[in-house]
Design an enzyme around this catalytic site. Structure first.
Site, PDB file in Angstrom:
ATOM      1  N   PHE A 130       0.991  -0.668   0.755  1.00  0.00           N
ATOM      2  CA  PHE A 130      -0.030   0.489  -0.218  1.00  0.00           C
ATOM      3  C   PHE A 130       0.905   1.351   0.201  1.00  0.00           C
ATOM      4  O   PHE A 130       1.834   1.526   0.733  1.00  0.00           O
ATOM      5  CB  PHE A 130      -0.441  -0.607   1.791  1.00  0.00           C
ATOM      6  CG  PHE A 130      -1.669   0.983   1.625  1.00  0.00           C
ATOM      7  CD1 PHE A 130      -3.139   0.841   0.993  1.00  0.00           C
ATOM      8  CD2 PHE A 130      -1.564   1.871   2.561  1.00  0.00           C
ATOM      9  CE1 PHE A 130      -4.113   1.690   0.616  1.00  0.00           C
ATOM     10  CE2 PHE A 130      -2.508   3.045   2.513  1.00  0.00           C
ATOM     11  CZ  PHE A 130      -3.718   2.893   1.955  1.00  0.00           C
ATOM     12  N   SER A 133       2.035   6.868   1.619  1.00  0.00           N
ATOM     13  CA  SER A 133       2.932   8.763   2.629  1.00  0.00           C
ATOM     14  C   SER A 133       4.027   9.251   1.895  1.00  0.00           C
ATOM     15  O   SER A 133       4.709   7.796   0.544  1.00  0.00           O
ATOM     16  CB  SER A 133       3.968   7.900   3.185  1.00  0.00           C
ATOM     17  OG  SER A 133       2.328   7.104   4.509  1.00  0.00           O
ATOM     18  N   GLU A 134       4.688  10.146   1.294  1.00  0.00           N
ATOM     19  CA  GLU A 134       5.557  10.634   0.988  1.00  0.00           C
ATOM     20  C   GLU A 134       6.696  11.434   1.453  1.00  0.00           C
ATOM     21  O   GLU A 134       5.804  11.120   2.747  1.00  0.00           O
ATOM     22  CB  GLU A 134       4.768  11.661   0.190  1.00  0.00           C
ATOM     23  CG  GLU A 134       3.966  11.120  -1.170  1.00  0.00           C
ATOM     24  CD  GLU A 134       3.505  11.771  -2.009  1.00  0.00           C
ATOM     25  OE1 GLU A 134       3.813  12.717  -1.829  1.00  0.00           O
ATOM     26  OE2 GLU A 134       2.650  11.559  -3.193  1.00  0.00           O
ATOM     27  N   GLY A 138       2.740  12.580   5.421  1.00  0.00           N
ATOM     28  CA  GLY A 138       2.848  11.524   6.569  1.00  0.00           C
ATOM     29  C   GLY A 138       1.446  11.926   6.934  1.00  0.00           C
ATOM     30  O   GLY A 138       0.237  10.739   5.957  1.00  0.00           O
ATOM     31  N   ARG A 248      -7.382  -0.309  10.346  1.00  0.00           N
ATOM     32  CA  ARG A 248      -6.764   1.031  11.328  1.00  0.00           C
ATOM     33  C   ARG A 248      -7.288  -0.214  12.131  1.00  0.00           C
ATOM     34  O   ARG A 248      -6.665  -0.318  13.098  1.00  0.00           O
ATOM     35  CB  ARG A 248      -7.427   1.988  11.616  1.00  0.00           C
ATOM     36  CG  ARG A 248      -6.346   2.744  10.952  1.00  0.00           C
ATOM     37  CD  ARG A 248      -7.022   3.944  11.700  1.00  0.00           C
ATOM     38  NE  ARG A 248      -6.103   4.937  10.470  1.00  0.00           N
ATOM     39  CZ  ARG A 248      -6.299   6.147  10.038  1.00  0.00           C
ATOM     40  NH1 ARG A 248      -7.270   6.971  10.202  1.00  0.00           N
ATOM     41  NH2 ARG A 248      -5.781   7.393   9.392  1.00  0.00           N
ATOM     42  N   GLN A 342      10.026  -4.454  32.495  1.00  0.00           N
ATOM     43  CA  GLN A 342      10.426  -4.298  34.006  1.00  0.00           C
ATOM     44  C   GLN A 342      10.372  -5.476  34.798  1.00  0.00           C
ATOM     45  O   GLN A 342      10.938  -5.696  35.867  1.00  0.00           O
ATOM     46  CB  GLN A 342       9.290  -2.897  34.469  1.00  0.00           C
ATOM     47  CG  GLN A 342      10.204  -2.507  35.485  1.00  0.00           C
ATOM     48  CD  GLN A 342      11.444  -1.877  34.959  1.00  0.00           C
ATOM     49  OE1 GLN A 342      11.444  -1.436  33.735  1.00  0.00           O
ATOM     50  NE2 GLN A 342      12.040  -1.238  36.502  1.00  0.00           N
ATOM     51  N   GLY A 346      17.204  -7.797  34.462  1.00  0.00           N
ATOM     52  CA  GLY A 346      17.649  -7.594  33.375  1.00  0.00           C
ATOM     53  C   GLY A 346      17.547  -8.612  32.092  1.00  0.00           C
ATOM     54  O   GLY A 346      17.808  -8.010  31.141  1.00  0.00           O
ATOM     55  N   GLU A 369      -0.179   4.152   9.443  1.00  0.00           N
ATOM     56  CA  GLU A 369      -1.504   3.717   9.729  1.00  0.00           C
ATOM     57  C   GLU A 369      -2.096   4.794  10.063  1.00  0.00           C
ATOM     58  O   GLU A 369      -3.256   3.996  11.070  1.00  0.00           O
ATOM     59  CB  GLU A 369      -2.431   2.249   9.747  1.00  0.00           C
ATOM     60  CG  GLU A 369      -2.007   1.539   8.592  1.00  0.00           C
ATOM     61  CD  GLU A 369      -2.689   0.117   8.569  1.00  0.00           C
ATOM     62  OE1 GLU A 369      -3.655  -0.127   9.301  1.00  0.00           O
ATOM     63  OE2 GLU A 369      -1.475  -1.132   8.155  1.00  0.00           O
ATOM     64  N   SER A 372      -0.903   7.748  16.857  1.00  0.00           N
ATOM     65  CA  SER A 372      -1.349   8.475  17.306  1.00  0.00           C
ATOM     66  C   SER A 372      -2.425   9.844  17.380  1.00  0.00           C
ATOM     67  O   SER A 372      -3.135   9.913  18.365  1.00  0.00           O
ATOM     68  CB  SER A 372      -0.920   8.488  19.500  1.00  0.00           C
ATOM     69  OG  SER A 372      -0.875   6.869  19.058  1.00  0.00           O
TER      70      SER A 372
HETATM   71  N1  COS Z   1     -13.865   7.352   4.830  1.00  0.00           N
HETATM   72  C1  COS Z   1     -14.358   8.213   3.982  1.00  0.00           C
HETATM   73  N2  COS Z   1     -13.948   9.349   3.806  1.00  0.00           N
HETATM   74  C2  COS Z   1     -13.819  10.050   4.583  1.00  0.00           C
HETATM   75  C3  COS Z   1     -13.047   9.684   5.455  1.00  0.00           C
HETATM   76  C4  COS Z   1     -13.547   8.252   5.383  1.00  0.00           C
HETATM   77  N3  COS Z   1     -12.493   7.674   6.626  1.00  0.00           N
HETATM   78  N4  COS Z   1     -12.233  10.285   6.328  1.00  0.00           N
HETATM   79  C5  COS Z   1     -12.317  11.174   5.437  1.00  0.00           C
HETATM   80  N5  COS Z   1     -12.992  11.162   4.498  1.00  0.00           N
HETATM   81  C6  COS Z   1     -13.664  12.402   3.480  1.00  0.00           C
HETATM   82  C7  COS Z   1     -13.926  13.614   3.684  1.00  0.00           C
HETATM   83  O1  COS Z   1     -15.399  12.868   4.041  1.00  0.00           O
HETATM   84  C8  COS Z   1     -13.720  14.420   3.210  1.00  0.00           C
HETATM   85  O2  COS Z   1     -14.534  14.722   1.892  1.00  0.00           O
HETATM   86  P1  COS Z   1     -15.791  15.893   1.649  1.00  0.00           P
HETATM   87  O3  COS Z   1     -14.753  16.724   0.900  1.00  0.00           O
HETATM   88  O4  COS Z   1     -16.545  15.170   0.383  1.00  0.00           O
HETATM   89  O5  COS Z   1     -16.406  16.311   2.779  1.00  0.00           O
HETATM   90  C9  COS Z   1     -12.322  14.274   2.641  1.00  0.00           C
HETATM   91  O6  COS Z   1     -12.655  13.100   2.514  1.00  0.00           O
HETATM   92  C10 COS Z   1     -11.314  14.951   2.737  1.00  0.00           C
HETATM   93  O7  COS Z   1     -11.540  14.493   4.602  1.00  0.00           O
HETATM   94  P2  COS Z   1     -11.044  15.321   5.552  1.00  0.00           P
HETATM   95  O8  COS Z   1     -11.220  17.427   5.564  1.00  0.00           O
HETATM   96  O9  COS Z   1     -10.614  14.737   7.367  1.00  0.00           O
HETATM   97  O10 COS Z   1      -9.594  15.331   5.154  1.00  0.00           O
HETATM   98  P3  COS Z   1      -7.904  15.925   6.173  1.00  0.00           P
HETATM   99  O11 COS Z   1      -7.317  16.246   4.691  1.00  0.00           O
HETATM  100  O12 COS Z   1      -8.455  17.056   6.836  1.00  0.00           O
HETATM  101  O13 COS Z   1      -7.728  14.296   6.609  1.00  0.00           O
HETATM  102  C11 COS Z   1      -6.216  13.351   8.530  1.00  0.00           C
HETATM  103  C12 COS Z   1      -6.675  13.962   7.973  1.00  0.00           C
HETATM  104  C13 COS Z   1      -5.343  13.614   9.422  1.00  0.00           C
HETATM  105  C14 COS Z   1      -7.481  12.357   8.935  1.00  0.00           C
HETATM  106  C15 COS Z   1      -5.706  12.236   7.732  1.00  0.00           C
HETATM  107  O14 COS Z   1      -4.881  12.997   6.659  1.00  0.00           O
HETATM  108  C16 COS Z   1      -5.206  10.882   7.948  1.00  0.00           C
HETATM  109  O15 COS Z   1      -6.296  10.087   8.320  1.00  0.00           O
HETATM  110  N6  COS Z   1      -4.164  11.183   7.807  1.00  0.00           N
HETATM  111  C17 COS Z   1      -3.703  10.302   8.754  1.00  0.00           C
HETATM  112  C18 COS Z   1      -2.979   9.330   7.478  1.00  0.00           C
HETATM  113  C19 COS Z   1      -2.249   8.107   7.878  1.00  0.00           C
HETATM  114  O16 COS Z   1      -3.265   7.261   7.950  1.00  0.00           O
HETATM  115  N7  COS Z   1      -0.992   7.191   7.175  1.00  0.00           N
HETATM  116  C20 COS Z   1      -0.640   6.170   7.467  1.00  0.00           C
HETATM  117  C21 COS Z   1      -0.410   6.052   5.923  1.00  0.00           C
HETATM  118  S1  COS Z   1       0.162   3.890   5.749  1.00  0.00           S
HETATM  119  S2  COS Z   1       0.896   2.944   6.606  1.00  0.00           S
END
Ligand code: COS
Length: 386
Positions: A130, A133-134, A138, A248, A342, A346, A369, A372
């Site tokens: 999958f 990330s870039e 992230g 997740r 702990q 040791g 993914e 926290s």
């Molecule tokens: N399922 C379906 N749609 C989703 C969703 C979900 N779980 N979460 C968000 N969306 C949709 C929203 O509804 C929104 O749609 P509309 O524009 O039509 O309203 C759109 O996606 C954007 O959502 P949002 O504004 O919440 O996006 P953000 O850029 O603010 O995202 C977080 C914020 C931090 C939640 C997101 O970037 C994230 O999950 N980051 C972590 C990423 C991650 O897990 N990285 C690891 C990669 S895998 S190792």
């Protein structure tokens, strides 16, 4: 011996219980817990093949394409990861990435893509990854810069992805890239890219504290057939989030498996370690520690299996439940494992000791993914929308 009374919780059906019984037995027979980390690529390839041949990867894809159930069953994914995690972090990793890497195809892909990739994922014959990330995107996924430009019957990908699990050994990658210049979460699409596609290179292999295959990928005018677009153009951000919603809670489940193993190790060590004219387990301080560990484990399990049951019961989104399960279980597992180290004194930090390896194994789960902090933000922002 691990507490298995939770199998009777109403979250589970008989098929779930049978899965965990049979997988537990298979793990006891096939996994030493000390899988060879000197060549993680070879170990992972072997584990994927073994898990596929034994049928366990059939839980990673839907039924018409080699899976066990019509839809991905989050309880089966979680129970599988929890069980594998109790025996081997690397086996859990090998299992988990098959599901996550092919998740966008299972959940949103065309039947042609599903038919082409998923049966081999389930059989352990193709390794999935999958690629979201870039280097500069992230936690803030929407900041991604990798681009995909349409050119006739193809898309041309340029950019880079990093922290890609199975990077270097995967047969294909589900890659998220920007297909138009709209900023933020709009204009992102998802593609399946075969590992041998010209223009896709492994730029760097990344070494981590609990070794597993991890790499940075570079796309340099990498041409992908338009038929490899997953679902609709421009829906990639929602597909990424939708895939993470399903997977997740399984990260939390793996942490739960690690924590259960740590508690088992701590109990058995405390019962045989002699001190102060008795055993470590006779000390009330030890009993209080073990009590706290057991409480955190049950609380984790309740949150994870609530999320899994909610999704399996037909909920369209379990963003809040999955975030809570992942956040709590990974943070709690870190505390439980630290306590187990702990209690071992040791011995707990000696290389090769099970609690030492769990201590390294669990750390990344609080980051990948969705770190926290991201889970807290997700839960908090949903709270404000209620
Ligand atoms: N399922 C379906 N749609 C989703 C969703 C979900 N779980 N979460 C968000 N969306 C949709 C929203 O509804 C929104 O749609 P509309 O524009 O039509 O309203 C759109 O996606 C954007 O959502 P949002 O504004 O919440 O996006 P953000 O850029 O603010 O995202 C977080 C914020 C931090 C939640 C997101 O970037 C994230 O999950 N980051 C972590 C990423 C991650 O897990 N990285 C690891 C990669 S895998 S190792």
């Amino acid at each position: 011996m691990s507490d298995t009374s939770f199998h009777q919780w109403p979250f589970f059906n008989d098929a779930n219980r049978q899965l965990v019984r049979e997988l537990d037995q298979w793990c006891a027979e096939h996994l030493s817990g000390h899988e060879d980390h000197s060549d993680v690529d070879a170990s992972c390839r072997q584990l994927v093949a073994q898990l596929g041949a034994a049928g366990w990867l059939r839980n990673s894809v839907p039924a018409p394409w080699g899976g066990n159930s019509e839809r991905l069953q989050v309880r089966d994914l979680c129970l599988s990861r929890e069980t594998l995690g109790r025996y081997s972090g690397l086996a859990d990793f090998a299992f988990a990435m098959q599901g996550l890497g092919s998740g966008p195809i299972s959940l949103f892909g065309s039947d042609t893509l599903r038919q082409h990739y998923l049966p081999d994922v389930a059989a352990g014959k193709k390794i999935a990854a999958f690629a979201l990330s870039e280097p500069n995107a992230g936690s803030d996924v929407a900041a991604m810069a990798t681009s995909a430009r349409r050119d006739g019957d193809e898309f041309v990908l340029n950019g880079s992805k990093t922290w890609i699990s199975n990077g270097g050994i995967a047969d294909f990658y589900t890659v998220f890239a920007r297909t138009d210049e709209q900023g933020g979460s709009k204009g992102i699409s998802c593609f399946v890219v075969d590992a041998n596609t010209p223009g896709l290179e492994i730029a760097e292999r990344i070494e981590v504290i609990a070794p597993h295959p991890l790499a940075t990928l570079v796309f340099n005018d990498c041409r992908v057939p338009a038929a490899n677009l997953v679902g609709e153009l421009g829906s990639g951000f929602k597909y990424a989030m939708g895939t993470l919603d399903v997977f997740r809670s399984t990260v939390g489940a793996a942490a739960l498996g690690f924590a259960r193993r740590a508690l088992d190790e701590a109990v058995s060590y405390a019962q045989q370690r002699e001190m102060f004219g008795g055993t470590l387990a006779d000390l009330q301080l030890t009993q209080a520690d073990l009590g706290g560990m057991a409480l955190e484990i049950d609380a984790s399990a309740l949150l994870i299996y609530r999320a899994a049951w909610t999704k399996d019961s037909g909920a369209a989104r379990i963003t809040r439940e999955a975030a809570m399960g992942k956040l709590y279980a990974t943070e709690a597992a870190q505390r439980v494992i630290d306590k187990a180290v702990q209690l071992h004194g040791g011995r707990g930090v000696v290389s090769g000791n099970m609690v030492e390896s769990l201590y390294r194994e669990v750390r990344a789960l609080r980051i990948y993914e969705g770190a926290s902090e991201v889970q807290r933000v997700i839960i908090g922002s949903l709270q404000l929308q209620q």
